[in-house]
Design a protein around this motif. Sequence first.
Motif, PDB file in Angstrom:
ATOM      1  N   ASP A 110       9.071   6.551  -6.807  1.00 31.28           N
ATOM      2  CA  ASP A 110       8.784   5.770  -8.010  1.00 31.28           C
ATOM      3  C   ASP A 110       9.905   5.947  -9.032  1.00 31.28           C
ATOM      4  O   ASP A 110      10.934   6.579  -8.738  1.00 31.28           O
ATOM      5  CB  ASP A 110       7.408   6.134  -8.571  1.00 31.28           C
ATOM      6  N   GLU A 111       9.693   5.388 -10.239  1.00 31.60           N
ATOM      7  CA  GLU A 111      10.737   5.423 -11.261  1.00 31.60           C
ATOM      8  C   GLU A 111      11.119   6.842 -11.653  1.00 31.60           C
ATOM      9  O   GLU A 111      12.220   7.079 -12.149  1.00 31.60           O
ATOM     10  CB  GLU A 111      10.284   4.689 -12.531  1.00 31.60           C
ATOM     11  N   LEU A 112      10.197   7.778 -11.487  1.00 30.33           N
ATOM     12  CA  LEU A 112      10.473   9.164 -11.864  1.00 30.33           C
ATOM     13  C   LEU A 112      11.115   9.941 -10.726  1.00 30.33           C
ATOM     14  O   LEU A 112      11.358  11.146 -10.849  1.00 30.33           O
ATOM     15  CB  LEU A 112       9.183   9.858 -12.292  1.00 30.33           C
ATOM     16  N   ARG A 150       9.722  10.546  -7.890  1.00 29.16           N
ATOM     17  CA  ARG A 150       8.710  11.236  -7.081  1.00 29.16           C
ATOM     18  C   ARG A 150       8.475  10.462  -5.792  1.00 29.16           C
ATOM     19  O   ARG A 150       8.421   9.217  -5.793  1.00 29.16           O
ATOM     20  CB  ARG A 150       7.396  11.357  -7.846  1.00 29.16           C
ATOM     21  N   LYS A 164      10.844  -1.982 -13.370  1.00 32.57           N
ATOM     22  CA  LYS A 164      10.771  -0.516 -13.419  1.00 32.57           C
ATOM     23  C   LYS A 164      10.618  -0.083 -14.872  1.00 32.57           C
ATOM     24  O   LYS A 164      11.303  -0.624 -15.756  1.00 32.57           O
ATOM     25  CB  LYS A 164      12.047   0.117 -12.841  1.00 32.57           C
ATOM     26  N   TYR A 165       9.765   0.876 -15.098  1.00 36.71           N
ATOM     27  CA  TYR A 165       9.653   1.418 -16.447  1.00 36.71           C
ATOM     28  C   TYR A 165      10.898   2.229 -16.767  1.00 36.71           C
ATOM     29  O   TYR A 165      11.381   2.990 -15.919  1.00 36.71           O
ATOM     30  CB  TYR A 165       8.405   2.296 -16.581  1.00 36.71           C
ATOM     31  N   PHE A 182      13.622   2.649  -4.036  1.00 36.92           N
ATOM     32  CA  PHE A 182      12.424   2.355  -4.820  1.00 36.92           C
ATOM     33  C   PHE A 182      11.222   2.103  -3.907  1.00 36.92           C
ATOM     34  O   PHE A 182      10.092   2.075  -4.373  1.00 36.92           O
ATOM     35  CB  PHE A 182      12.693   1.147  -5.725  1.00 36.92           C
ATOM     36  N   TYR A 183      11.454   1.909  -2.639  1.00 35.90           N
ATOM     37  CA  TYR A 183      10.349   1.868  -1.683  1.00 35.90           C
ATOM     38  C   TYR A 183       9.821   3.285  -1.416  1.00 35.90           C
ATOM     39  O   TYR A 183       8.637   3.471  -1.177  1.00 35.90           O
ATOM     40  CB  TYR A 183      10.793   1.227  -0.353  1.00 35.90           C
ATOM     41  N   LEU A 184      10.715   4.248  -1.443  1.00 32.80           N
ATOM     42  CA  LEU A 184      10.320   5.619  -1.093  1.00 32.80           C
ATOM     43  C   LEU A 184       9.818   6.393  -2.310  1.00 32.80           C
ATOM     44  O   LEU A 184       8.907   7.215  -2.189  1.00 32.80           O
ATOM     45  CB  LEU A 184      11.508   6.361  -0.474  1.00 32.80           C
ATOM     46  N   LEU A 241       8.082   8.337   7.125  1.00 31.32           N
ATOM     47  CA  LEU A 241       6.892   7.670   7.651  1.00 31.32           C
ATOM     48  C   LEU A 241       6.019   7.178   6.516  1.00 31.32           C
ATOM     49  O   LEU A 241       6.068   7.702   5.402  1.00 31.32           O
ATOM     50  CB  LEU A 241       6.055   8.655   8.487  1.00 31.32           C
ATOM     51  N   GLN A 242       5.183   6.214   6.831  1.00 28.42           N
ATOM     52  CA  GLN A 242       4.117   5.884   5.907  1.00 28.42           C
ATOM     53  C   GLN A 242       2.897   6.696   6.303  1.00 28.42           C
ATOM     54  O   GLN A 242       2.616   6.845   7.491  1.00 28.42           O
ATOM     55  CB  GLN A 242       3.799   4.392   5.919  1.00 28.42           C
ATOM     56  N   ALA A 243       2.224   7.236   5.291  1.00 32.02           N
ATOM     57  CA  ALA A 243       0.956   7.904   5.569  1.00 32.02           C
ATOM     58  C   ALA A 243      -0.080   6.845   5.872  1.00 32.02           C
ATOM     59  O   ALA A 243      -0.076   5.777   5.273  1.00 32.02           O
ATOM     60  CB  ALA A 243       0.536   8.728   4.359  1.00 32.02           C
ATOM     61  N   LEU A 282       9.675  -0.217   7.749  1.00 33.98           N
ATOM     62  CA  LEU A 282      10.708  -0.458   6.746  1.00 33.98           C
ATOM     63  C   LEU A 282      11.739  -1.482   7.208  1.00 33.98           C
ATOM     64  O   LEU A 282      12.378  -2.145   6.391  1.00 33.98           O
ATOM     65  CB  LEU A 282      11.395   0.858   6.370  1.00 33.98           C
ATOM     66  N   GLY A 338       0.806  -1.209   0.000  1.00 32.39           N
ATOM     67  CA  GLY A 338       0.000   0.000   0.000  1.00 32.39           C
ATOM     68  C   GLY A 338       0.843   1.265   0.000  1.00 32.39           C
ATOM     69  O   GLY A 338       0.481   2.262  -0.611  1.00 32.39           O
ATOM     70  N   HIS A 339       1.965   1.227   0.671  1.00 29.33           N
ATOM     71  CA  HIS A 339       2.774   2.435   0.813  1.00 29.33           C
ATOM     72  C   HIS A 339       3.991   2.453  -0.110  1.00 29.33           C
ATOM     73  O   HIS A 339       4.379   3.492  -0.616  1.00 29.33           O
ATOM     74  CB  HIS A 339       3.281   2.563   2.246  1.00 29.33           C
ATOM     75  N   TRP A 340       4.590   1.285  -0.309  1.00 23.73           N
ATOM     76  CA  TRP A 340       5.947   1.247  -0.847  1.00 23.73           C
ATOM     77  C   TRP A 340       5.994   0.835  -2.302  1.00 23.73           C
ATOM     78  O   TRP A 340       7.073   0.570  -2.838  1.00 23.73           O
ATOM     79  CB  TRP A 340       6.812   0.287  -0.013  1.00 23.73           C
ATOM     80  N   GLY A 341       4.845   0.713  -2.957  1.00 23.86           N
ATOM     81  CA  GLY A 341       4.839   0.351  -4.362  1.00 23.86           C
ATOM     82  C   GLY A 341       4.840  -1.150  -4.589  1.00 23.86           C
ATOM     83  O   GLY A 341       4.780  -1.954  -3.660  1.00 23.86           O
ATOM     84  N   HIS A 394       1.886   7.625  -0.630  1.00 28.83           N
ATOM     85  CA  HIS A 394       1.580   7.319   0.763  1.00 28.83           C
ATOM     86  C   HIS A 394       2.826   7.256   1.639  1.00 28.83           C
ATOM     87  O   HIS A 394       2.868   6.563   2.642  1.00 28.83           O
ATOM     88  CB  HIS A 394       0.792   6.014   0.841  1.00 28.83           C
ATOM     89  N   VAL A 395       3.846   7.978   1.201  1.00 23.20           N
ATOM     90  CA  VAL A 395       5.064   8.107   2.010  1.00 23.20           C
ATOM     91  C   VAL A 395       5.245   9.589   2.327  1.00 23.20           C
ATOM     92  O   VAL A 395       5.068  10.452   1.464  1.00 23.20           O
ATOM     93  CB  VAL A 395       6.294   7.578   1.237  1.00 23.20           C
ATOM     94  N   ARG A 439       6.572   8.582  -3.180  1.00 21.09           N
ATOM     95  CA  ARG A 439       5.323   7.829  -3.337  1.00 21.09           C
ATOM     96  C   ARG A 439       4.192   8.512  -2.575  1.00 21.09           C
ATOM     97  O   ARG A 439       4.414   9.142  -1.537  1.00 21.09           O
ATOM     98  CB  ARG A 439       5.515   6.389  -2.868  1.00 21.09           C
ATOM     99  N   LYS A 489       6.322  -4.759  -5.725  1.00 23.49           N
ATOM    100  CA  LYS A 489       7.638  -5.396  -5.634  1.00 23.49           C
ATOM    101  C   LYS A 489       7.537  -6.873  -6.009  1.00 23.49           C
ATOM    102  O   LYS A 489       6.547  -7.540  -5.707  1.00 23.49           O
ATOM    103  CB  LYS A 489       8.180  -5.300  -4.199  1.00 23.49           C
ATOM    104  N   ALA A 499       5.173   6.712 -17.593  1.00 21.72           N
ATOM    105  CA  ALA A 499       4.757   5.442 -16.996  1.00 21.72           C
ATOM    106  C   ALA A 499       5.541   5.165 -15.723  1.00 21.72           C
ATOM    107  O   ALA A 499       6.774   5.247 -15.711  1.00 21.72           O
ATOM    108  CB  ALA A 499       4.971   4.305 -17.987  1.00 21.72           C
ATOM    109  N   THR A 500       4.811   4.869 -14.671  1.00 23.50           N
ATOM    110  CA  THR A 500       5.417   4.335 -13.455  1.00 23.50           C
ATOM    111  C   THR A 500       4.619   3.095 -13.063  1.00 23.50           C
ATOM    112  O   THR A 500       3.434   2.971 -13.371  1.00 23.50           O
ATOM    113  CB  THR A 500       5.405   5.344 -12.303  1.00 23.50           C
TER     114      THR A 500
END
Lengths: 391, 92
Positions: free
Chosen positions: B49-51, B53, A78-79, B45-47, B86-88, B10, A54-57, B57-58, B55, A59, A109-110
């Motif tokens: 995204d590929e761009l 940004r 990963k895109y 990559f947990y924090l 933190l996680q939201a 985490l 939910g939070h970390w994407g 909910h973080v 995430r 995997k 795209a992500t």
Amino acid sequence: MTTRILVGTRKGTFLVERHDGRWRPRLAGHAGMGVNYVARDPFTGKLWALLGHGHWGAKLSVSDDGGATWADNPAQVKYPEGARYIGQDMYEDATSDFGVGWRIATRPATLQKLWVAGFGPGGAVYIGTIPGGLFQSRDGGATFELNRPLWNHESRGGDLFAGDGIGETKWFGTPASEGGEFAPGIHSIAVDPRDPGRLLLAASTAGVIATDDGGQRWRAANRGMLLDHTPEPDAEWGHDTHFIEQCQAEPDHVWQQNHAGVYASSDCARTWRKVSRPAEGVHFGFPITVDPAMGRRAWVVPGRSDQQRMAIDGALFVARTDDGGESWTHLRRGLPQECAHDVVLRHALTNGGGVVAFGSTTGNLYVSEDHGERWETVANNLPPIYSVRLG
Amino acid sequence: MATVHLTPHLFTHFPHLSREPLEVEASTVREVTLALERQAPGLGFYLCDELGRLRTHVNIFVDKQMVRDRRGLSDPVERQSEIHILQALSGG
């Protein structure tokens, strides 16, 4: 006799094994995490779990010891930089007579969701994603790469890495996205057992897509399917395939549960024929599975139309055909026939060696050991079930 | 060195990390995430995204201020900054 069932749920991965004459589920990993799909690579024995935190994407998680321990795969999906796709947006528009406008928007795209995995010989691993990516590995998962010929396909607007393409897509979205966007998703991957360069995919919402050369060129494989609720029923693209599965022993037989009915192909998806029997309740649903040894035998779990999407009249049943869809048998023995409103998602029905298993979003898991004639309730209180595979 | 406090969540995913606050050399939040990625490959990559940004909910707080540049992570970090990741809270 198959002795293990892999179950992906909203709150973890469960293994179901037969001990002392009973199927017993146990939590085997990913406690509290969304697990969209769990499957065993039959060529390597490795287990793959497609997680949606939910939070970390999203995997990829793998187990080399049969599910005893799990770890994030060192290579994640990963895109690549510059990957874009065409989406459709509805937006507030005070100048419109309707108050809303509609526009196409080219987006970076992500990864929103890891949805399905497929496996081939020689270290081939395929992952289908939202938004609409096919990622492939040729080294057992050490690296993954976006399949660009499919990503850049003219049906999706052409090469958006290089420019703005043709500005139009024939792929539409799915509400199954976890990212909140109405983006397309690849949910079915079938690797032809005769030739691993031949793949069938299915995407919501585009339909069935085929390649004969390992993914260099792709084509629509939707002939015979009907978009009978739209102005262009025989369109090449835009079909709402919910799931496809190919017979292992007779790979020309491919089965499809579609939003608009049940379809079968006996020529490896070159043509489809509708085998729905709406009057008998066999029409709408999400999952479908074909006997790996017998191409004319398949099972579905029907639901009441797209308006309800749950078991028909509160009585849960599986329907099986043994004759290529000419006739269907309702299989109800052992399944709840009162106040049962289960919904079975597209990856949550499977079979092999006479075992048929399925799970519902209400956390019920049912197993048959005689092709569906009699059913055993294995669990009633699992988290919402997303996938059920043998392995 | 700035001090980073990670949500205990985490540590479930990166069990080899000490549960003590982490010390990082960084002058922006982006550099914090890059430093964390070096200490725990995959954590970035947990924090983000590929761009790159953050995430949705973080959340990251620098000296009790929530990060403002969620795309570029350009928010400045001082040598004595306390950073909380933190996680939201969201859904069940």
